[in-house]
Design a protein around this motif. Structure first.
Motif, PDB file in Angstrom:
ATOM      1  N   SER A 191      -5.679 -18.346  25.580  1.00  0.00           N
ATOM      2  CA  SER A 191      -5.022 -17.416  24.651  1.00  0.00           C
ATOM      3  C   SER A 191      -5.389 -17.779  23.221  1.00  0.00           C
ATOM      4  O   SER A 191      -5.668 -16.896  22.402  1.00  0.00           O
ATOM      5  CB  SER A 191      -3.504 -17.475  24.799  1.00  0.00           C
ATOM      6  OG  SER A 191      -3.143 -17.355  26.122  1.00  0.00           O
ATOM      7  N   SER A 192      -5.392 -19.083  22.925  1.00  0.00           N
ATOM      8  CA  SER A 192      -5.666 -19.504  21.542  1.00  0.00           C
ATOM      9  C   SER A 192      -7.011 -18.978  21.071  1.00  0.00           C
ATOM     10  O   SER A 192      -7.141 -18.465  19.952  1.00  0.00           O
ATOM     11  CB  SER A 192      -5.649 -21.029  21.420  1.00  0.00           C
ATOM     12  OG  SER A 192      -4.352 -21.487  21.644  1.00  0.00           O
ATOM     13  N   ALA A 193      -8.026 -19.081  21.937  1.00  0.00           N
ATOM     14  CA  ALA A 193      -9.353 -18.570  21.564  1.00  0.00           C
ATOM     15  C   ALA A 193      -9.333 -17.048  21.537  1.00  0.00           C
ATOM     16  O   ALA A 193      -9.970 -16.420  20.678  1.00  0.00           O
ATOM     17  CB  ALA A 193     -10.406 -19.069  22.555  1.00  0.00           C
ATOM     18  N   GLY A 194      -8.591 -16.443  22.462  1.00  0.00           N
ATOM     19  CA  GLY A 194      -8.528 -14.983  22.548  1.00  0.00           C
ATOM     20  C   GLY A 194      -7.927 -14.354  21.303  1.00  0.00           C
ATOM     21  O   GLY A 194      -8.429 -13.329  20.823  1.00  0.00           O
ATOM     22  N   HIS A 195      -6.869 -14.973  20.759  1.00  0.00           N
ATOM     23  CA  HIS A 195      -6.236 -14.411  19.558  1.00  0.00           C
ATOM     24  C   HIS A 195      -7.282 -14.215  18.449  1.00  0.00           C
ATOM     25  O   HIS A 195      -7.214 -13.270  17.681  1.00  0.00           O
ATOM     26  CB  HIS A 195      -5.134 -15.343  19.037  1.00  0.00           C
ATOM     27  CG  HIS A 195      -3.928 -15.398  19.937  1.00  0.00           C
ATOM     28  ND1 HIS A 195      -3.130 -14.311  20.169  1.00  0.00           N
ATOM     29  CD2 HIS A 195      -3.380 -16.404  20.654  1.00  0.00           C
ATOM     30  CE1 HIS A 195      -2.145 -14.644  20.997  1.00  0.00           C
ATOM     31  NE2 HIS A 195      -2.283 -15.906  21.303  1.00  0.00           N
ATOM     32  N   GLU A 196      -8.229 -15.155  18.403  1.00  0.00           N
ATOM     33  CA  GLU A 196      -9.211 -15.127  17.310  1.00  0.00           C
ATOM     34  C   GLU A 196     -10.184 -13.968  17.426  1.00  0.00           C
ATOM     35  O   GLU A 196     -10.797 -13.571  16.438  1.00  0.00           O
ATOM     36  CB  GLU A 196      -9.973 -16.451  17.253  1.00  0.00           C
ATOM     37  CG  GLU A 196      -9.027 -17.584  16.946  1.00  0.00           C
ATOM     38  CD  GLU A 196      -9.736 -18.848  16.520  1.00  0.00           C
ATOM     39  OE1 GLU A 196     -10.873 -18.762  16.013  1.00  0.00           O
ATOM     40  OE2 GLU A 196      -9.139 -19.915  16.699  1.00  0.00           O
ATOM     41  N   THR A 197     -10.351 -13.428  18.651  1.00  0.00           N
ATOM     42  CA  THR A 197     -11.305 -12.317  18.798  1.00  0.00           C
ATOM     43  C   THR A 197     -10.610 -10.954  18.710  1.00  0.00           C
ATOM     44  O   THR A 197     -11.281  -9.921  18.671  1.00  0.00           O
ATOM     45  CB  THR A 197     -12.058 -12.385  20.147  1.00  0.00           C
ATOM     46  OG1 THR A 197     -11.108 -12.167  21.198  1.00  0.00           O
ATOM     47  CG2 THR A 197     -12.740 -13.722  20.352  1.00  0.00           C
ATOM     48  N   ALA A 198      -9.266 -10.950  18.682  1.00  0.00           N
ATOM     49  CA  ALA A 198      -8.534  -9.673  18.729  1.00  0.00           C
ATOM     50  C   ALA A 198      -8.994  -8.727  17.617  1.00  0.00           C
ATOM     51  O   ALA A 198      -9.146  -7.523  17.836  1.00  0.00           O
ATOM     52  CB  ALA A 198      -7.043  -9.923  18.636  1.00  0.00           C
ATOM     53  N   GLY A 199      -9.243  -9.288  16.436  1.00  0.00           N
ATOM     54  CA  GLY A 199      -9.612  -8.469  15.278  1.00  0.00           C
ATOM     55  C   GLY A 199     -10.978  -7.831  15.394  1.00  0.00           C
ATOM     56  O   GLY A 199     -11.325  -6.948  14.604  1.00  0.00           O
ATOM     57  N   THR A 200     -11.777  -8.240  16.392  1.00  0.00           N
ATOM     58  CA  THR A 200     -13.108  -7.636  16.543  1.00  0.00           C
ATOM     59  C   THR A 200     -13.048  -6.311  17.303  1.00  0.00           C
ATOM     60  O   THR A 200     -14.044  -5.595  17.361  1.00  0.00           O
ATOM     61  CB  THR A 200     -14.092  -8.583  17.281  1.00  0.00           C
ATOM     62  OG1 THR A 200     -13.586  -8.803  18.615  1.00  0.00           O
ATOM     63  CG2 THR A 200     -14.231  -9.921  16.559  1.00  0.00           C
ATOM     64  N   SER A 201     -11.900  -5.995  17.909  1.00  0.00           N
ATOM     65  CA  SER A 201     -11.776  -4.724  18.632  1.00  0.00           C
ATOM     66  C   SER A 201     -11.393  -3.613  17.659  1.00  0.00           C
ATOM     67  O   SER A 201     -10.452  -3.766  16.872  1.00  0.00           O
ATOM     68  CB  SER A 201     -10.709  -4.833  19.719  1.00  0.00           C
ATOM     69  OG  SER A 201     -10.352  -3.539  20.175  1.00  0.00           O
ATOM     70  N   VAL A 202     -12.074  -2.462  17.780  1.00  0.00           N
ATOM     71  CA  VAL A 202     -11.725  -1.323  16.904  1.00  0.00           C
ATOM     72  C   VAL A 202     -10.339  -0.786  17.266  1.00  0.00           C
ATOM     73  O   VAL A 202      -9.746  -0.016  16.502  1.00  0.00           O
ATOM     74  CB  VAL A 202     -12.766  -0.175  16.987  1.00  0.00           C
ATOM     75  CG1 VAL A 202     -14.098  -0.621  16.426  1.00  0.00           C
ATOM     76  CG2 VAL A 202     -12.907   0.342  18.421  1.00  0.00           C
ATOM     77  N   LEU A 203      -9.821  -1.173  18.431  1.00  0.00           N
ATOM     78  CA  LEU A 203      -8.510  -0.675  18.856  1.00  0.00           C
ATOM     79  C   LEU A 203      -7.354  -1.498  18.291  1.00  0.00           C
ATOM     80  O   LEU A 203      -6.203  -1.051  18.320  1.00  0.00           O
ATOM     81  CB  LEU A 203      -8.422  -0.672  20.390  1.00  0.00           C
ATOM     82  CG  LEU A 203      -9.476   0.159  21.118  1.00  0.00           C
ATOM     83  CD1 LEU A 203      -9.239   0.104  22.623  1.00  0.00           C
ATOM     84  CD2 LEU A 203      -9.432   1.603  20.635  1.00  0.00           C
ATOM     85  N   GLN A 204      -7.641  -2.713  17.803  1.00  0.00           N
ATOM     86  CA  GLN A 204      -6.541  -3.591  17.367  1.00  0.00           C
ATOM     87  C   GLN A 204      -5.730  -2.976  16.209  1.00  0.00           C
ATOM     88  O   GLN A 204      -4.496  -3.050  16.245  1.00  0.00           O
ATOM     89  CB  GLN A 204      -7.100  -4.990  17.005  1.00  0.00           C
ATOM     90  CG  GLN A 204      -6.097  -5.995  16.445  1.00  0.00           C
ATOM     91  CD  GLN A 204      -5.128  -6.599  17.488  1.00  0.00           C
ATOM     92  OE1 GLN A 204      -4.867  -5.996  18.522  1.00  0.00           O
ATOM     93  NE2 GLN A 204      -4.598  -7.774  17.184  1.00  0.00           N
ATOM     94  N   PRO A 205      -6.367  -2.328  15.199  1.00  0.00           N
ATOM     95  CA  PRO A 205      -5.538  -1.732  14.136  1.00  0.00           C
ATOM     96  C   PRO A 205      -4.566  -0.682  14.685  1.00  0.00           C
ATOM     97  O   PRO A 205      -3.414  -0.612  14.253  1.00  0.00           O
ATOM     98  CB  PRO A 205      -6.577  -1.105  13.200  1.00  0.00           C
ATOM     99  CG  PRO A 205      -7.832  -1.881  13.444  1.00  0.00           C
ATOM    100  CD  PRO A 205      -7.810  -2.237  14.898  1.00  0.00           C
ATOM    101  N   ALA A 206      -5.011   0.110  15.671  1.00  0.00           N
ATOM    102  CA  ALA A 206      -4.121   1.133  16.251  1.00  0.00           C
ATOM    103  C   ALA A 206      -2.978   0.461  17.006  1.00  0.00           C
ATOM    104  O   ALA A 206      -1.825   0.904  16.964  1.00  0.00           O
ATOM    105  CB  ALA A 206      -4.913   2.035  17.187  1.00  0.00           C
ATOM    106  N   ARG A 207      -3.301  -0.638  17.708  1.00  0.00           N
ATOM    107  CA  ARG A 207      -2.247  -1.363  18.445  1.00  0.00           C
ATOM    108  C   ARG A 207      -1.215  -1.919  17.472  1.00  0.00           C
ATOM    109  O   ARG A 207      -0.008  -1.814  17.689  1.00  0.00           O
ATOM    110  CB  ARG A 207      -2.876  -2.497  19.268  1.00  0.00           C
ATOM    111  CG  ARG A 207      -1.941  -3.103  20.303  1.00  0.00           C
ATOM    112  CD  ARG A 207      -2.579  -4.295  21.003  1.00  0.00           C
ATOM    113  NE  ARG A 207      -2.482  -5.502  20.189  1.00  0.00           N
ATOM    114  CZ  ARG A 207      -1.468  -6.351  20.202  1.00  0.00           C
ATOM    115  NH1 ARG A 207      -0.458  -6.158  21.018  1.00  0.00           N
ATOM    116  NH2 ARG A 207      -1.459  -7.401  19.409  1.00  0.00           N
ATOM    117  N   ILE A 208      -1.705  -2.496  16.362  1.00  0.00           N
ATOM    118  CA  ILE A 208      -0.781  -3.107  15.395  1.00  0.00           C
ATOM    119  C   ILE A 208       0.081  -2.038  14.719  1.00  0.00           C
ATOM    120  O   ILE A 208       1.301  -2.196  14.589  1.00  0.00           O
ATOM    121  CB  ILE A 208      -1.568  -3.901  14.317  1.00  0.00           C
ATOM    122  CG1 ILE A 208      -2.340  -5.049  14.966  1.00  0.00           C
ATOM    123  CG2 ILE A 208      -0.612  -4.446  13.255  1.00  0.00           C
ATOM    124  CD1 ILE A 208      -3.342  -5.709  14.031  1.00  0.00           C
ATOM    125  N   SER A 209      -0.560  -0.922  14.327  1.00  0.00           N
ATOM    126  CA  SER A 209       0.210   0.067  13.554  1.00  0.00           C
ATOM    127  C   SER A 209       1.256   0.771  14.412  1.00  0.00           C
ATOM    128  O   SER A 209       2.210   1.332  13.893  1.00  0.00           O
ATOM    129  CB  SER A 209      -0.725   1.071  12.875  1.00  0.00           C
ATOM    130  OG  SER A 209      -1.402   1.805  13.869  1.00  0.00           O
TER     131      SER A 209
END
Ligand code: PMV
Length: 331
Positions: free
Chosen positions: A194-212
């Motif tokens: 998970s620790s390594a995974g958190h660091e790649t989350a921002g590379t997905s174009v979908l992450q901003p939609a998930r956050i908002s």
């Protein structure tokens, strides 16, 4: 050990998130990009004894009786450094930790482990920290550990600083008797932590939609839990899990945690709910195992149906659990 004022034993439960934590906005402080909601798991816990010792030259760790010398030890040492700085102590510690759930089942133990470690380490020095501060400190070991300090149904407020990012109870464990029936699809260790995974989350174009859209899911989730509205609860739990995995799958490098059997169980769970009227929904963390969250009355039926999908499936089950607590010395 119980008579030694610098030794204490604490227990903390694992938790399962209904609105997930995936991605940090501050990696050093583990400040998440959004708030999350979970329930503690009464039947899965870690028990940890910490003995601070003036004569010890470095920290040592055993997990289920075996000496740890790898990345687990390094992570515990890093967390002990955080605690030493907070406690203004230079002592090293002997840490002995046991999990009551079978090791190597692919069930993450970092939440219960870092919550128990934080609580035992502070109690061993005679410190009586508030629940909020324990949650803040546990967060530094593993984000989800912040949620294993308080009891029952818990919200971790993302916050915007070290002091404002902590978890607290919003409903006690007896509020709603949900059961987590965990289908162990694979016992393999996660290829990407998970620790390594958190660091790649921002590379997905979908992450901003998930956050908002996270605040809206949080509001809907709390409302569903407070009203014990299983239909709304199920919709949000599954949507949030699917969104997190959509981000994982579209990250660089992609994280593909689902196995064919995970997917088969997810589809079956939806069938059992929408066609057979069982109160059950699914959620998956950073691995292929499927958490089937169900109403207590339907847990047996869910276990029986899972066995028809695969006879080799190991199944764990847990009710809603309390927060972390001290076993010795008794307060
Ligand atoms: O606490 P960590 O770094 O192991 O992250 C937990 C991440 C998920 O389990 C996938 C989601 C969550 O909110 O528990």
């Amino acid at each position: 050990m119980a008579d030694d004022p610098r030794s204490a034993t604490a227990r903390a439960h694992s938790n399962i998130a209904f609105v997930k934590y995936w991605g940090n906005r501050d990696y050093r402080l583990r400040l998440p990009v959004s708030s999350s909601i979970s329930m503690n798991l009464a039947d899965l816990h870690t028990t940890t004894t910490v003995a601070w010792d003036d004569n010890q030259e470095q920290d040592t760790l055993t997990i289920n009786g075996a000496t740890a010398a790898d990345s687990a030890l390094e992570r515990v040492r890093n967390h002990l450094d955080v605690l030493r700085a907070r406690f203004q102590s230079r002592r090293h510690a002997r840490v002995c930790s046991t999990n009551n759930f079978p090791m190597g089942t692919g069930i993450a133990s970092s939440a219960s482990a870092f919550a128990a470690l934080t609580m035992a380490a502070s109690a061993a020095l005679g410190l009586k920290l508030s629940e909020r501060e324990l949650s803040i400190l546990a967060r530094m070991g593993s984000g989800s550990a912040a949620r294993s300090i308080p009891s029952g149904y818990v919200e971790w407020h993302a916050g915007d600083s070290h002091e404002t990012s902590f978890a607290e109870t919003f409903a006690p464990s007896e509020h709603w008797k949900l059961i987590d029936v965990i289908a162990i699809v694979s016992r393999a260790h996660k290829r990407t932590s998970s620790s390594a995974g958190h660091e790649t989350a921002g590379t997905s174009v979908l992450q901003p939609a998930r956050i908002s859209s996270a605040a809206e899911r949080l509001r809907a989730m709390k409302s569903a839990i407070m009203r014990r509205d299983f239909e709304q609860f199920a919709d949000v739990v599954e949507e949030d899990s699917n969104l997190m995995h959509a981000v994982m799958m579209t990250s660089d490098p992609p994280l593909l945690y689902w196995e064919p059997l995970s997917f088969a169980i997810m589809k079956a769970v939806r069938h059992w709910r929408t066609v057979e009227n069982l109160q059950v929904c699914y959620t998956l963390d950073a691995g292929p195992n499927v958490h089937c969250i169900c109403a207590a009355n339907d847990a047996e039926a869910v276990v029986a149906r899972l066995r028809t999908l695969s006879s080799e499936l190991d199944i764990l089950r847990s009710s809603v659990g309390c927060g972390a607590y001290i076993l010795t010395p008794e307060g």
